[in-house]
Each structure stands twice: as structure tokens, then as C-alpha cells.
Design an enzyme around this catalytic site. Structure first.
Site, PDB file in Angstrom:
ATOM      1  N   ASP A 475       0.829  -1.203   0.000  1.00 51.75           N
ATOM      2  CA  ASP A 475       0.000   0.000   0.000  1.00 51.75           C
ATOM      3  C   ASP A 475       0.874   1.269   0.000  1.00 51.75           C
ATOM      4  O   ASP A 475       2.071   1.227   0.321  1.00 51.75           O
ATOM      5  CB  ASP A 475      -0.892  -0.029   1.249  1.00 51.75           C
ATOM      6  CG  ASP A 475      -2.206   0.705   1.041  1.00 51.75           C
ATOM      7  OD1 ASP A 475      -2.294   1.517   0.120  1.00 51.75           O
ATOM      8  OD2 ASP A 475      -3.138   0.467   1.832  1.00 51.75           O
ATOM      9  N   ASP A 545     -10.718   1.948  -3.298  1.00 51.08           N
ATOM     10  CA  ASP A 545     -11.289   1.694  -1.973  1.00 51.08           C
ATOM     11  C   ASP A 545     -12.810   1.673  -2.039  1.00 51.08           C
ATOM     12  O   ASP A 545     -13.469   1.262  -1.098  1.00 51.08           O
ATOM     13  CB  ASP A 545     -10.859   2.794  -0.987  1.00 51.08           C
ATOM     14  CG  ASP A 545      -9.493   2.492  -0.389  1.00 51.08           C
ATOM     15  OD1 ASP A 545      -9.017   1.356  -0.544  1.00 51.08           O
ATOM     16  OD2 ASP A 545      -8.911   3.399   0.231  1.00 51.08           O
TER      17      ASP A 545
END
Ligand code: GLA
Length: 722
Positions: A475, A545
Site C-alpha cells: 500500500d 477503496d
């Protein structure tokens, strides 16, 4: 393949279906002659006459009209009013460059671009590279324009190398590709713009006089704009018309766009963003740009995408996972956020295993002081309160269920509240004297420094050695600000953002080679770093997301303009959706996610029996059909940006199976029925759909009857060639 016609002074770069041609003018200037459908006959010397009025126009600055010619490469200083391909500041204060043809070479295969990700040729591939050498006599600087031709994949890649034989100078602009089109008053530009949770929405607009530009200047390719543009005829549709695509294989600051000048010449360009870039090129040193992928298709925008997909999937992505079937996984992020322990993760994994999921990915919160978002990043050691038996203890229990274990990292970041920051406060990107901004309470580590890169390689590497970790979610959750490095002298501060990328790529290269069995997935606040640079090392990216099925229809549709479905992480999550509170049917969530790299982002223990049945079937379907979504040919039939639904058609590699995904995202009260025409079928073949037989020509000219009679009722139709 690549030829140079010495008499007519024309370079032709042929793929199976396309030709790209460059002319060499007597003055040693390269002009762009042609890019389009493959030419059967050579371009004769007449081409030079076409340019006569242009090269002797009243706007002539110097010995040729840089301002009006369709140049193949334009160095600043010769009178061209458009964005240059190249500009520099020399030691005598001058900014004027003048490059002329010096020679060329045609080599088989494709040389590597040192330190940067790029496409590659494999043994047996028909790939050749043309290297054109330009030279600035006064400054003693060589420029090499590299063109690699992937004959069977119908793609061309370009990059530029500068070799300084003269005095040290500063590079300002070095674009990877500029391509000038002629007579182009009626063209459109397409780009993918967005923001967090709204990545890669398709934007199409008319090209008007002037510069239409997209860019990133925040140190990451970003969710605001993807490093991609297409230019196309105003009548080009998804499945017909000319489409030209440009994609930059780079994860940092970029610029891309199209500049239409007053004389109707259109310059399409892509490369590192010159506004945030400076590079001190010392005498005797060289600099190479990232690679640009150039794609032309006469089969519309879907045709362009299919070429990108095949090239990116098979000759940009690399490593063991490139061609392999990947996992149906479960990730605990939306199921638990930071509220988990070993037992809870095992319970989530157990339930997932029951429906056929084969990988459990532990997300954020397993390390250091990471009790919440504000602490711990940088300290990659297990937190005993959550993992009393360490990662090994958890991984062993997950493995004992017959599942793989995967882990989340955010290696490029540090929280001020961490041991790493307390020990090395100068390891962050910052500018002396300025307070560094925190975003999500974190700073970016300074990957332009070798010691920082080394720390990351060792920290991540030692975790991967500790337990049986077979999947990594890598990430990266903030953009850069107050950019500067404590590791570089003041005259090199303009290099930090590109040096960061070189550092990142070195780290990724080292780790992915050291752990070849690990499947790496990239993530950056969802899909904020979805680019070819990252896909070279990690074959898939968490697309967004935003897990709401309706918004995912749009996000995945836009993403597919360049990137294959095999690269899109797509998960089923709980409702009401955590991002936008919308409730959609469980089946819809499965059917939208299934085309990507499929998984779940919820606690299946909380699902009803009926939902579990749907989930189980989705996992089975994914196993059965995943290869067609990932390796098949995509035809986009309806745009969710223009109609009530997206319709995506996938044809298997062997052409025997056709999947039609119908994704309505809204519905008029009266319902809506229509025929959806398929594309890419064999006219004379028959296809079976739900026990009925249809001719290929019928399906393409009349279509499949569809009624949008129930909100969010998605369908995946399976057709079999008889
Ligand atoms: C980012 C990612 C999410 C999740 C969180 C964890 O927002 O995009 O998927 O991993 O970080 O903090």
C-alpha cells in the site's frame, strides 16, 4: 518490421496491422509522416513536397519551420511554439538546443531501460528496435530516440536517452514521446480522471486550439489523472474508427496531452512532468526517460484497449504470477478495521474456506504501535497484543485450513509516532526549514536515499522470511508535499521525485526477485497508483477503496481503457456499503467483482445462508470463467457514463466461449428494453445461449434482447460457439 528506405529517406515501423513512418528531411530534421493502418506500398519521395509551404513559410525561424512541421522530436530553442520534447539549461546560461540526425541502428529485440520498468521481448517474439541518433554539435550532446516494435502485438514503445559528451548541464524537459498529427481539427482527447474512490472515470472532449493537458505533480501517478491519453476521430466509437493511445510506464509525476496549434498540427505528448523535474546531467553521464507505449487501432477504443491489455499482461507484467490463475481471497480490512486478533482472523478465514476462498489476507494493524491510523508505520515487527504467536503462528493456522496467507504493508511510509521516525527523523521527504505536512498522519520516506531503500528491503524481506507469506498487499497512502531530500545537495533537489521512483523500482525489483513465489498486489489509497510502472513488478492493483458495486461498474469500465481485468483487484463487501452507504444485491456485488481479481472484503460469518450460497457459486464461477475475463478479448458494448448500464463482452482466447456482462446501474421507472449488439463474433458461426441457437451475424447485427426491469439486476450471459 523496421526498414529505412535510403532513397526516399523514410523509416517505416510495421506491425501486423499498423505502420508508423518517419521522414528524414535534408536538413537532418525528423518529421512524422504516418501512423495508421498498415501500408502495403512504400512512401515515395513525394512526401517532401507536401511540406514545402510549411518549410518555407513566413514563420521560418532559421533553416526550417519548426513551428509548423509535424516533428518527430522537437528541441526547445528553434522557434517551435508548441510544448517541446526536450529543453535544457546549459552552463553558459543558454536554453537553445539544436539536434540534427547523426545516424541510426536497427537491432533485434529490445534493450532494457536501466533502472526503470519497461516492456520486454521474449525468445521467439518478433520485436525490433530502431535507435535514431540525433546530435547537438555545439553542446556535444547525443540524443537517442528508441522505438521498439512489437510486431505481433501491434504496439510500439518509445523512450529517449541523452548522453552528455559536453559540459555539465541541467535537463528540464525530456518527454518520452511526442507525436505530431496533421489536419486534425476534428479530433477528441480521452483521459481517465478521478479522485479517491472515483478513479479512472472516462472523460472525452473535443480538442480545441491550444494545449489540453493532464498531469500529476504530487509524486504518484495519482487518482486525479491516469498517465494515459487517447486521441481519436470525433466519430470513433468503442468498436469502430481510429484510436491512438499513449500510456506512460511510470508511477510518478507525468504530463500528457494534446496541443493543437494554429496551423492544425496536433502534438500528442507524454512523459515526466517537466514542471517538477530538473536533472543535473554531468559531463560523460546519460539519462533515460521512462517508456511510453503507443497503440493504434482502426477498431475503435475497445480495439485500442485490447492491444494495451495483451501487451501489458504478457510483456510488461512479469514473473511467476503473470500467466497463472490467481487466488480468490478474503481481506479483513472492511470486516474488522483495526479491531482484530489472531482468533478473529482465523474465524474469518474458516468461513471463507467453506465457500472455496483460498487466501486470507491480513490488512493494516498487525505491527509496531499500530493501534490506529496515527501510529506505527515504519516498524515492521508483529504486535504481540494482536498476534501473540507472531505472524508465523497465524500463518500456520491459516495454512492448516488449506489456505494461503497474505499480508499488508505500507513500506514507503512512516508515522511520526514510530520507532523508525524517532531514530531517523531526516529519512522523510521534506524541505529544510518548512514544516512537513502530514497526510493521514504520515510522512513519505525518502526513497531517493539508498539507506532508506535498503531499510525497506531488509524490513519487508525479514518479515517475508519469518512466516509462510504468499501474498503481499503493498500500500501507499499519501501524496508528496514539501518535496526535498536531506540526502542531496541543493543543486540536485529538483531530482528528488524521479530519484524516488528509481529507488522504489530498485526496491520492488529486489524484493520481487528475492521472493518470486509471492504474489504482490499494489494499492495506493485504493487505485491512486494504477500504472504500467507498478504493473511491471506487481501484476494486480487494488482498483479502488470504493467497493460499492454501482460505482465499481464505472471505475472498472474506465480502468479497462488501458489495463486488463487480470490487473484489477475487485472484492465483494458488506452493505450498506462503507464508502457511500448504498445497498445493492449480493449477487450484483459478486457479478461486478468477478471479472477482476476476485475476493471478499467482509466477514462471511455475518452473511445469511442465501448470501453464502451466492458467494459460493461466485467462487466456482470465478474458477471456471476467470481465465476468459483475464485473458480474453474485451469488447465494451455500452458505456455506463453514457447509458443506464455497462455491457462488457469477453471472448475466450480459443474463441469458443463468449461472456456478456450486463451491469445496469440505474433504471428508468418504465423499465427499458433493447437489443444489445455483440461484437467480434464469427459471422458464420452459431452460438448457443440458454439452450437457444443464434447466428453470429444475427447477434452482431440484431443483438441480444435485454430488458432492464429490476434495479441492479446484473446478468452474466454465457454463449458457446457450436
Ligand atoms: C488504504 C487501502 C485500504 C486499506 C487501508 C488500511 O486505505 O486502500 O484497502 O488497506 O489503507 O489502512
Amino acid at each position: 518490421m523496421i526498414k529505412f528506405d535510403k532513397n526516399n529517406k523514410v523509416f517505416t515501423l510495421d506491425t501486423v496491422k499498423t505502420t508508423y513512418a518517419i521522414g528524414l528531411m535534408d536538413e537532418g530534421v525528423l518529421v512524422h509522416l504516418y501512423w495508421g493502418k498498415k501500408l502495403k506500398n512504400p512512401i515515395n519521395a513525394e512526401w517532401k513536397k507536401d511540406f514545402i509551404w510549411r518549410s518555407h513559410s513566413p514563420f521560418d525561424y532559421g533553416d526550417y519551420s519548426t513551428n509548423v512541421l509535424p516533428l518527430e522530436f522537437s528541441a526547445y530553442g528553434g522557434g517551435d511554439s508548441r510544448l517541446p520534447s526536450f529543453s535544457a539549461l546549459y552552463d553558459d546560461g543558454s536554453r537553445v538546443s539544436k539536434y540534427r540526425f547523426k545516424g541510426y541502428e536497427i537491432v533485434n529485440g529490445k534493450p532494457e531501460i536501466s533502472g526503470l520498468p519497461s516492456t520486454y521481448a521474449e525468445k521467439g517474439d518478433r520485436v525490433q528496435t530502431l535507435i535514431i541518433n540525433l546530435f547537438d554539435e555545439l553542446k556535444n550532446v547525443d540524443i537517442y530516440l528508441n522505438y521498439s516494435v512489437f510486431e505481433d502485438l501491434d504496439a510500439i514503445t518509445r523512450n529517449v536517452k541523452i548522453v552528455n559528451g559536453g559540459n555539465t548541464f541541467k535537463l528540464h524537459t525530456v518527454l518520452s514521446a511526442t507525436t505530431d498529427f496533421f489536419g486534425t481539427d476534428d479530433m477528441d482527447i480521452i483521459h481517465l480522471d478521478g479522485a479517491w474512490a472515483r478513479e479512472r472515470y472516462v472523460t472525452r472532449q473535443r480538442i480545441v486550439k491550444g494545449n489540453q493537458n493532464i498531469k500529476s505533480q504530487i509524486g504518484v501517478s495519482s487518482s486525479y489523472h491516469n498517465p494515459f491519453i487517447a486521441v481519436c476521430d470525433k466519430n470513433t466509437t468503442e468498436n469502430s474508427g481510429d484510436a491512438y493511445g499513449f500510456n506512460l510506464v511510470y508511477s510518478g509525476n507525468f504530463t500528457a496531452g494534446a496541443e493543437l496549434n494554429p496551423y492544425g498540427t496536433l502534438r500528442a505528448y507524454i512523459g515526466i512532468n517537466p514542471n517538477e523535474f530538473e536533472w543535473v546531467l554531468e559531463s560523460g553521464k546519460s539519462f533515460e526517460t521512462p517508456e511510453a507505449i503507443l497503440v493504434y487501432s482502426p477498431e475503435g477504443l475497445s480495439g485500442m484497449s485490447r492491444i494495451f491489455h495483451r501487451l501489458i499482461r504478457t510483456r510488461l507484467a512479469r514473473g511467476k504470477w503473470r500467466d497463472k490463475e490467481r487466488y480468490a481471497l478474503i481481506n479483513n480490512w472492511e470486516a474488522t478495521y483495526f479491531d482484530f486478533n489472531e482468533d478473529k482472523i482465523v474465524e474469518i478465514a474458516k468461513k471463507a474456506k467453506e465457500i472455496g476462498v483460498d487466501t486470507m489476507v491480513l490488512d493494516d494493524g498487525w505491527f509496531g504501535r499500530r493501534t490506529g491510523e496515527t501510529r506505527g508505520l515504519g516498524d515492521w515487527v508483529e504486535m504481540p497484543e494482536r498476534l501473540p504467536n507472531g505472524l508465523k503462528g497465524l500463518a500456520d493456522r491459516v495454512n492448516a485450513l488449506g489456505m494461503r496467507f497474505g499480508l499488508w504493508f505500507e513500506p514507503e511510509m512512516v508515522n511520526p509516532d514510530s520507532e523508525l521516525f524517532e531514530t531517523h527523523p531526516d529519512w522523510i521527504i521534506h524541505t529544510k526549514g518548512r514544516t512537513p505536512s502530514k497526510i493521514r498522519d504520515q510522512y513519505t520516506l525518502d526513497l531517493s536515499r539508498d539507506e532508506v531503500c535498503e531499510y525497506i528491503v531488509n524490513a519487508v524481506g525479514s518479515v517475508l522470511e519469518k512466516a509462510n507469506i504468499e501474498y503481499v498487499k503493498w500500500d501507499m497512502n499519501r501524496q508528496m508535499s514539501e518535496v526535498g531530500s536531506a540526502g542531496l545537495p541543493s543543486e540536485n533537489q529538483g531530482e528528488v521525485m524521479h530519484r524516488y521512483m528509481l529507488g522504489l523500482y530498485r526496491v520492488l525489483d529486489t524484493l520481487t526477485k528475492k521472493f518470486p513465489n509471492v504474489l504482490f498486489e499494489a494499492c495506493a489509497s485504493g487505485g491512486a497508483r494504477y500504472d504500467g510502472g507498478i504493473l511491471h513488478y506487481m501484476p494486480q492493483v487494488w482498483a479502488s477503496d470504493d467497493t460499492d458495486a454501482v460505482e465499481r461498474i464505472l471505475i472498472q469500465y474506465g480502468t479497462s481503457f488501458v489495463y486488463p481485468y487480470s490487473s484489477m483487484g475487485a472484492h465483494v463487501s458488506a452493505c450498506p456499503n462503507h464508502q457511500n452507504k448504498r445497498t445493492t444485491p449480493f449477487e450484483m456485488r459478486c457479478q461486478v467483482a468477478i471479472a477482476g481479481q476476485f475476493g471478499f472484503e467482509l466477514d462471511l460469518n455475518k452473511c445469511s445462508g442465501e448470501e453464502l450460497e451466492i458467494a459460493k457459486k461466485a467462487v466456482e464461477d470465478y474458477r471456471r470463467l476467470g481465465e476468459i475475463f483475464h485473458k480474453g478479448d474485451l469488447y465494451r458494448l455500452r458505456s455506463p457514463f453514457e447509458t443506464q448500464m455497462a455491457v462488457n463482452e469477453f471472448i475466450s482466447e480459443d474463441k469458443k466461449k463468449v461472456l456478456v456482462c450486463i451491469y445496469p446501474h440505474s433504471m428508468t421507472t418504465a423499465g427499458h428494453d433493447e437489443y444489445i449488439k455483440l461484437a467480434g463474433l464469427e459471422e458464420n458461426a452459431n452460438y448457443e445461449l440458454n439452450g437457444k441457437i443464434y447466428g453470429g451475424d444475427y447477434l452482431m447485427n440484431k443483438g441480444i434482447y435485454f430488458i432492464n426491469d429490476s434495479l441492479y439486476k446484473t446478468r452474466i450471459l454465457e454463449l458457446n460457439k457450436c
